[in-house]
Design a protein around this motif. Structure first.
Motif, short mmCIF file in Angstrom:
data_model
loop_
_atom_site.label_atom_id
_atom_site.label_comp_id
_atom_site.label_asym_id
_atom_site.label_seq_id
_atom_site.Cartn_x
_atom_site.Cartn_y
_atom_site.Cartn_z
N LEU A 407 10.21 10.52 2.07
CA LEU A 407 9.54 9.23 1.95
C LEU A 407 8.22 9.37 1.17
O LEU A 407 7.87 8.49 0.38
CB LEU A 407 9.29 8.63 3.32
CG LEU A 407 8.61 7.26 3.36
CD1 LEU A 407 9.42 6.23 2.58
CD2 LEU A 407 8.37 6.80 4.79
N LEU A 408 7.52 10.46 1.39
CA LEU A 408 6.27 10.68 0.67
C LEU A 408 6.51 10.84 -0.83
O LEU A 408 5.73 10.34 -1.66
CB LEU A 408 5.56 11.92 1.22
CG LEU A 408 5.06 11.83 2.67
CD1 LEU A 408 4.41 13.14 3.09
CD2 LEU A 408 4.07 10.67 2.83
N VAL A 409 7.60 11.51 -1.19
CA VAL A 409 7.94 11.65 -2.61
C VAL A 409 8.22 10.29 -3.23
O VAL A 409 7.76 9.98 -4.34
CB VAL A 409 9.14 12.60 -2.78
CG1 VAL A 409 9.63 12.60 -4.22
CG2 VAL A 409 8.76 14.02 -2.37
N ILE A 410 8.96 9.45 -2.50
CA ILE A 410 9.24 8.10 -3.00
C ILE A 410 7.95 7.28 -3.12
O ILE A 410 7.76 6.55 -4.10
CB ILE A 410 10.25 7.40 -2.08
CG1 ILE A 410 11.60 8.11 -2.15
CG2 ILE A 410 10.40 5.93 -2.46
CD1 ILE A 410 12.63 7.54 -1.20
N LEU A 411 7.06 7.43 -2.14
CA LEU A 411 5.80 6.68 -2.17
C LEU A 411 4.95 7.10 -3.37
O LEU A 411 4.30 6.24 -4.01
CB LEU A 411 5.03 6.88 -0.87
CG LEU A 411 5.62 6.22 0.38
CD1 LEU A 411 4.83 6.63 1.62
CD2 LEU A 411 5.62 4.70 0.23
N VAL A 412 4.94 8.39 -3.68
CA VAL A 412 4.18 8.84 -4.85
C VAL A 412 4.75 8.22 -6.13
O VAL A 412 4.01 7.72 -6.98
CB VAL A 412 4.20 10.38 -4.93
CG1 VAL A 412 3.65 10.86 -6.28
CG2 VAL A 412 3.38 10.98 -3.82
#
Length: 556
Positions: A407-412
């Protein structure tokens, strides 16, 4: 009183322990050709004098008088000691030293002559421009076109090196030589000084700026086409006018939505709640309106940024006062991140490293003023909240939420795409920019896992992003800044800035810690900018221009 002879005077002087005065005939004779530096006759005009004819020196043994002056060491102007212990002293300068002095004092190029500045293009995307000698002979119109092109690049936020190399490449390709370029902050000065005509200068001052990375890409493509030899000056001027009149790729409402999405995604990225993300979206929408009316009413940028930061901080503190499920520090961090002058810091560091100190100081000062406006807005909101009896915020115990890595990768990726939209980047560059940022985030996770440190990690990640941005920009025919500036936004220390300002304004007893943290935040921003420039420099030998140059050298 009778006059004494010269022999008596010489004997009297010698008796007193002084060196004898050499006779005129004993002095070495120097030919007129030897006086002319740089001229060496093939054969001496006469036989060299014997060492016995040389004048004695108190620092040299008397054996010099018995030396044979025909030795090769004496004739070449070198000091030599024979096998019998006799020292040979030359009577003239070493020919090698004389040639070196001649090169120092005699030059084929007068110091006031205009130098060839096309060499400045080496290592840039515009190296080796194709010079078209069949262009229009109107040098004045060519200079006017170069001024228009440089002004457009400066307005769109390009660095001084990008502007200078673009002007040099264009003027060289259009057949205009003997040109000097001077860029000083917001002024652009061109001086034309041909050897067989009168010289004249043109000056342009840029007084307006706008975020338009897509326009910068179009100008970059125009310069690339000009140096390839396929566009004339008239067609280039017409094309540049179309670029300046072309609307930006995204309308205002999409830019406002992009700003709101960026703030929400970044709040979630640093561990904020979904309620905090929603509040960040609302505050970012308000910031968009403040900036719009500030530009319409001609309000200076300093006060517009300060008012925007005040609104973001005030909304976050108001939500905390009503016990909303959010942390005001995280909300403020997401709201002010787009206000931070990251692009200006990158351009300023790039100008300083590439030899534009005055322009770099001007841009650094401008970026520092924006940074100060953000601090003023935060401080004003904190002071008003404290005077009204608002509930204090514990900036040292921030409640964060752990999200999965995917999810953090998508948010970035989402945040960087939204940030690129706010900078009016080209549509075809959105996904490459997001890919570069995601790669940088993976490098950040690796650096944190090996314990690199909170200060060195941003510099390393920024270097990787700068390297990848230069490589992608070479393939996509765009400036490196267009890809790198939005990609480093997730590295900016927004949370650290809020904590530092809260410690300085509210926790007076902890002001020293706040000042140290503020200095650390500024140092991190400068290290990020320096890393982007360093990565760009590392990748230059791998670009297609450098490879073509190496192939051209090998063919010689």
């Amino acid at each position: 009183m009778a006059h004494r002879s010269s022999e008596e005077q010489s004997a009297e002087s010698t008796a007193a322990g002084e060196d004898p005065t050499p006779a005129a005939g004993a002095l070495p004779r120097i030919a007129t050709s030897e006086i002319n530096m740089g001229f060496h006759p093939a054969e001496p005009a006469e036989e060299p004098a014997m060492a016995s004819e040389l004048p004695l020196n108190t620092a040299v043994s008397a054996n010099v008088a018995a030396a044979d002056a025909s030795d090769i060491e004496w004739r070449t102007g070198q000091v030599h000691t024979t096998d019998e212990g006799i020292t040979l002293m030359p009577t003239r300068a070493n020919p090698v030293a004389r040639r070196l002095l001649a090169k120092m004092w005699i030059s084929d190029t007068p110091p006031t002559q205009a130098l060839n500045i096309v060499e400045r293009l080496q290592g840039t995307p515009y190296a080796n421009p194709k010079i078209n000698v069949d262009q229009d002979a109107s040098n004045r119109r060519t200079m006017e076109f170069a001024l228009d092109l440089g002004e457009t690049l400066i307005r769109y936020g390009a660095g001084a090196l990008e502007v200078e190399t673009s002007i040099i490449a264009v003027t060289a390709a259009l057949g205009l030589s003997h040109l000097d370029v001077d860029i000083t902050n917001q002024s652009l000065h061109l001086n034309y000084s041909p050897p067989d005509a009168e010289s004249y200068s043109v000056l342009r001052v840029v007084r307006s700026y706008t975020a338009n990375y897509a326009g910068m890409v179009l100008v970059h493509e125009l310069v690339s086409d000009i140096i390839a030899g396929g566009v004339s000056r008239t067609a280039s001027a017409k094309r540049l006018k179309e670029i300046t009149r072309q609307p930006k790729p995204f309308p205002r409402w999409i830019v406002a939505c992009g700003r709101a999405v960026f703030a929400a995604a970044f709040v979630l990225f640093i561990g904020g709640s979904w309620a905090g993300a929603l509040v960040a979206m609302l505050s970012s929408s308000l910031v968009t309106q403040i900036g719009r009316y500030g530009s319409r009413w001609r309000v200076p940028e300093f006060f517009t940024i300060a008012a925007s930061t005040f609104a973001v901080t005030g909304i976050a503190l108001l939500g905390h006062q009503f016990h909303a499920p959010l942390d005001p520090a995280l909300v403020v961090s997401g709201g002010i991140l787009l206000l931070l002058p990251s692009g200006r810091f990158v351009s300023a560091l790039q100008d300083a490293i590439n030899g534009f100190p005055v322009t770099a100081v001007g841009r650094l000062f401008s970026a520092s003023l924006i940074y100060g406006a953000i601090l003023c807005g935060i401080a004003t909101a904190l002071v008003i909240s404290d005077l009204l009896g608002g509930e204090k915020v514990d900036v040292h115990q921030i409640a964060t939420t752990e999200y999965p890595a995917w999810l953090l990768v998508i948010l970035v990726g989402v945040a960087i795409v939204a940030g690129a939209v706010t900078e009016q980047s080209a549509l075809r560059l959105l996904l490459p920019t997001a890919g570069i940022a995601v790669g940088g985030y993976l490098v950040q996770l690796l650096a944190v896992s090996i314990g690199l440190g909170d200060r060195a990690t941003p510099a390393l990640v920024a270097t990787v992003i700068g390297f990848a941005a230069r490589l992608a920009a070479d393939k996509l025919r765009s400036p490196q800044l267009v890809l790198a500036a939005p990609a480093v936004m997730f590295l900016l220390p927004g949370l650290m800035i809020f904590r530092a300002m809260y410690g300085i304004v509210i926790n007076v007893e902890d002001m020293a810690t706040g000042l140290v943290e503020m200095f650390n935040a500024m140092a991190i921003m400068l290290s990020i900018a320096g890393g982007v420039v360093f990565g760009d420099t590392l990748c230059r030998p791998l670009t297609s221009t450098a490879r073509r140059e190496r192939r051209r050298i090998r063919r010689r």
